[in-house]
Each structure stands twice: as C-alpha cells, then as structure tokens.
Design a protein around this motif. Structure first.
Motif, PDB file in Angstrom:
ATOM      1  N   ILE A  89       5.130   4.571   8.173  1.00 56.68           N
ATOM      2  CA  ILE A  89       3.469   4.674   8.224  1.00 56.68           C
ATOM      3  C   ILE A  89       3.122   5.735   7.085  1.00 56.68           C
ATOM      4  N   GLY A  90       2.139   5.515   6.265  1.00 57.80           N
ATOM      5  CA  GLY A  90       1.652   6.237   5.368  1.00 57.80           C
ATOM      6  C   GLY A  90      -0.008   6.349   5.713  1.00 57.80           C
ATOM      7  N   PHE A  91      -0.494   7.611   5.380  1.00 56.60           N
ATOM      8  CA  PHE A  91      -1.702   8.025   5.671  1.00 56.60           C
ATOM      9  C   PHE A  91      -2.619   8.685   4.563  1.00 56.60           C
ATOM     10  N   VAL A  92      -3.776   8.065   4.480  1.00 54.35           N
ATOM     11  CA  VAL A  92      -4.613   8.722   3.458  1.00 54.35           C
ATOM     12  C   VAL A  92      -5.905   8.956   4.098  1.00 54.35           C
ATOM     13  N   PHE A  93      -6.570  10.123   3.837  1.00 57.14           N
ATOM     14  CA  PHE A  93      -7.807  10.474   4.760  1.00 57.14           C
ATOM     15  C   PHE A  93      -8.890  10.894   3.475  1.00 57.14           C
ATOM     16  N   GLN A  94      -9.930  11.022   4.323  1.00 54.34           N
ATOM     17  CA  GLN A  94     -11.263  11.419   3.248  1.00 54.34           C
ATOM     18  C   GLN A  94     -10.991  12.611   2.864  1.00 54.34           C
TER      19      GLN A  94
END
Length: 242
Positions: A89-94
């Motif tokens: 899983i990859g995550f990109v946040f504000q």
C-alpha cells in the motif's frame, strides 16, 4: 482485463458509545479495480476518510470483510497489517509529511529504511524519475515548491511498488495550477503503469480526472458513476441542498 485490487463487503465502522455512538460506515460494499483511478466523494461526515482508513488497514471495521490484492485484512494480526501496508500500500496525504532535514531521495527511501531495508539507489532514482523529479533528488523540502513536495510524497508511495495507492485530499493544500500537475501525474501513473489509485476528494475538478466516482452519504454508497464524469455533473451532485 482488470482485476479487483481492493474489495469491501458489508463494511460497518462505528465510533464512540452511548449518545456519542456514530456509525461512520453502514454496510458499505464496493470494489476498486487494478489500473483505475477512483474518486470517493461526499459531504463532511459522509464516511469518506473512514472508508479509506478501513480499506488501508489503518482502522479495523466493526463488521464486514476487506481484502487487498487477494489478502483478507481481517485474517491478519497487527504485525501482518503493518507488513501489508509497508509492502502493498502507498499513501499520499494532503500534508506532504516530508522530513525537513532529509533530501528528496532520502524521504523517498525513508519508509523502507524504517522497515530495516535499504532500497536500491536505482529504485529511488526510478521513483523520482517517474514523478518528474530526477534532477531534484538532492534538494530538501524547503528547496522545493508545494507541488514538488507532493510529487516526492507520490514517489515515496511508489517505492514499494504497491498494489494500491490511497490518496486523501492529495491536492487540498495546493493551488489550482499545481493541483492540476499532481492530478495529471496520478492519471499518467494509472494509465502507464496500471496503478490502482483510490482518492478521497471534495474537489469536483480533481474527481474529473477519475475513471469512476463513488458518492457517499451518511456512511452509505448512494451513487457509483463510471466516467469520465463531467466536472459540472460532479459539482451538481456534491453541491449542498438548499
């Protein structure tokens, strides 16, 4: 032919007790396919972020089943969930969540380093090249624009070659021009590398880049539209009622 990367079946998420009990997700069933960019939209409190957190294994639902790349999350221990998030899983946040003292390449490698791994320099370079930052590898966040910082965050999400990238309001802190650049990047990664992206957003323009828009209200899926969906149609669906 696409395959189902993320599957949610009858997912129910409840927070609090007694008078403070809130049902954030109420029997949600939805799948997200490989090689597609899906947007999840809805008013504040509709369950968008809860859906993302449960799908990513950050929160455990009260009921229902979730699988990623064929792996059932409810069968995993906390250690198993941690490994799944790290590897698949990859995550990109504000918020870009970059470490200010580290260079772009060091930020990209950081999750793997924290897991006790040393990613090959070629993998780090390839991730930065994929987001158009091959020439900015040695720059620190303070030396990068907001859009460049978010692209570093995208490269960091790609370093493990994940099955899915979850993006929570990835353009929320960016101006319109920079937002378009980041959205075009995500679109290209989906089209060119068959990446699966699930993006929570309140912005109809951002959702206009998606292949599909899932609309939530009161913790339930109330509409599911395969795109491309015109921006004005998305805006009309998400406009507050008078």
């Amino acid at each position: 032919m696409t395959t189902q990367t993320v599957v949610l079946e009858g997912v129910r998420a409840v927070y609090g007790t007694g008078a403070r009990r809130v049902t954030a997700l109420d029997g949600v069933s939805v799948t997200f396919e490989r090689g597609r960019l899906a947007a999840v939209m809805g008013p504040s409190g509709s369950g968008k972020s809860t859906l993302l957190h449960c799908a990513a294994g950050l929160d455990r639902p009260a009921a229902g089943h979730i699988s990623i790349d064929g792996v059932a999350l409810d069968k995993l221990s906390e250690d198993g969930l941690t490994r799944l998030r790290r590897d698949r899983i990859g995550f990109v946040f504000q918020a870009f969540n970059l470490v200010s003292a580290l260079t772009a390449e060091q930020n990209v490698a950081l999750p793997q380093r924290l897991a006790g791994r040393r990613p090959p320099a070629s993998d780090v370079a390839a991730a930065l090249a994929a987001v158009g930052l091959a020439d900015r590898a040695r720059h620190r966040p303070s030396e990068l624009s907001g859009g460049e910082q978010q692209r570093v965050a995208v490269a960091r999400a790609l370093i493990s070659r994940p099955a899915v990238v979850f993006a929570d309001e990835p353009t929320g802190a960016l101006d319109s021009v920079t937002s378009r650049q980041v959205l075009e990047l995500l679109r290209a990664l989906v089209d060119d590398h068959e990446l699966t992206v699930v993006m929570v957003t309140h912005d109809p323009v951002a959702a206009g880049y998606a292949d599909r828009v899932v609309f939530l209200a009161d913790g339930r899926v109330v509409d599911d539209v395969t795109g491309p969906v015109p921006v004005d149609a998305i805006a009309a669906r998400t406009a507050p009622s008078c």
